[in-house]
Enzyme design. Sequence first.
Site, PDB file in Angstrom:
ATOM      1  N   ALA A  13       0.818  -1.217   0.000  1.00  0.00           N
ATOM      2  CA  ALA A  13       0.000   0.000   0.000  1.00  0.00           C
ATOM      3  C   ALA A  13       0.854   1.271   0.000  1.00  0.00           C
ATOM      4  CB  ALA A  13      -0.938   0.002   1.214  1.00  0.00           C
ATOM      5  N   LYS A  15       3.201   2.134   2.225  1.00  0.00           N
ATOM      6  CA  LYS A  15       3.347   2.703   3.565  1.00  0.00           C
ATOM      7  C   LYS A  15       4.716   3.324   3.753  1.00  0.00           C
ATOM      8  CE  LYS A  15       2.385  -1.254   5.523  1.00  0.00           C
ATOM      9  NZ  LYS A  15       2.123  -1.996   4.257  1.00  0.00           N
ATOM     10  N   ASP A  80       9.043   2.580  10.817  1.00  0.00           N
ATOM     11  CA  ASP A  80       8.618   1.722   9.707  1.00  0.00           C
ATOM     12  C   ASP A  80       8.376   0.300  10.223  1.00  0.00           C
ATOM     13  OD1 ASP A  80       8.009   1.361   6.993  1.00  0.00           O
ATOM     14  OD2 ASP A  80      10.022   0.613   6.542  1.00  0.00           O
ATOM     15  N   GLU A  81       7.479  -0.425   9.607  1.00  0.00           N
ATOM     16  CA  GLU A  81       7.188  -1.824   9.969  1.00  0.00           C
ATOM     17  C   GLU A  81       6.962  -1.961  11.477  1.00  0.00           C
ATOM     18  OE1 GLU A  81       6.692  -3.928   7.640  1.00  0.00           O
ATOM     19  OE2 GLU A  81       8.195  -3.865   6.062  1.00  0.00           O
ATOM     20  N   CYS A 138      -7.563  -4.177  -4.124  1.00  0.00           N
ATOM     21  CA  CYS A 138      -7.342  -5.618  -4.231  1.00  0.00           C
ATOM     22  C   CYS A 138      -6.433  -5.898  -5.432  1.00  0.00           C
ATOM     23  CB  CYS A 138      -8.683  -6.319  -4.409  1.00  0.00           C
ATOM     24  SG  CYS A 138      -8.569  -8.095  -4.651  1.00  0.00           S
ATOM     25  N   HIS A 180     -12.380 -11.828  -2.057  1.00  0.00           N
ATOM     26  CA  HIS A 180     -11.414 -12.751  -2.644  1.00  0.00           C
ATOM     27  C   HIS A 180     -10.736 -13.603  -1.575  1.00  0.00           C
ATOM     28  CE1 HIS A 180     -11.567 -10.586  -6.638  1.00  0.00           C
ATOM     29  NE2 HIS A 180     -11.647 -11.854  -6.944  1.00  0.00           N
TER      30      HIS A 180
HETATM   31 ZN   LIG Z   1     -10.915  -8.522  -4.725  1.00  0.00          ZN
END
Ligand SMILES: [Zn+2]
Length: 195
Positions: A13, A15, A80-81, A138, A180
Amino acid sequence: MANLHFHYGVMGAAKTAQLLTTAFNLMQTGKRVEIIKPQRDDRFSDNEIVSRIGLRMPALSLKNFDSYIPKPDTQFILIDEVQFFSSGDVDKLARIINYSKVIIMGYGLMTDSNEHLFPASQRLIEVGAKLHLIEANCQIDGCMNLATHNARFDANGHIITNGPQIAVGADRYRSVCRMHFEKFKCGMLLNQITK
Ligand SMILES: [Zn+2]
């Protein structure tokens, strides 16, 4: 203004890119910033953080916050993380901001590939961190739903939902929507719908 922030999002994403952009903007306006990352993360380098799109900055690499003290003039601590630290480390961070004017911003994952909160992420919520969702779509072809799950797959494309919380190796990951994720849990193979 809140002094403890958790910017969370799925894998991929951006980040880390957001962390680096925020650090850059703060430094541009003369703010004094420390960037910290967990020592276990050596994907790229142990004394800097690097985003997938190529941005990079020096970072202090720490195993934990046991003996960490911010520099006297530090105004912002960007981590971070953050999910790879412990819940006890989050308590130490909370104590730092209780007794100083430092603002702490953690960046990381909320949940693991088993749909469970990381302990540090849970603790950030519990101690009242302001939550900021970093959105991503997604990663399944053609799906525009919000990615909410970090799905882990074995070499044959079967989803793994009861693996170790922190795993390295050949497993593949996709950030997927809830729909999903459920389809994969019902037996759909990753290879059936994406390369
Ligand atoms: Zn999806």
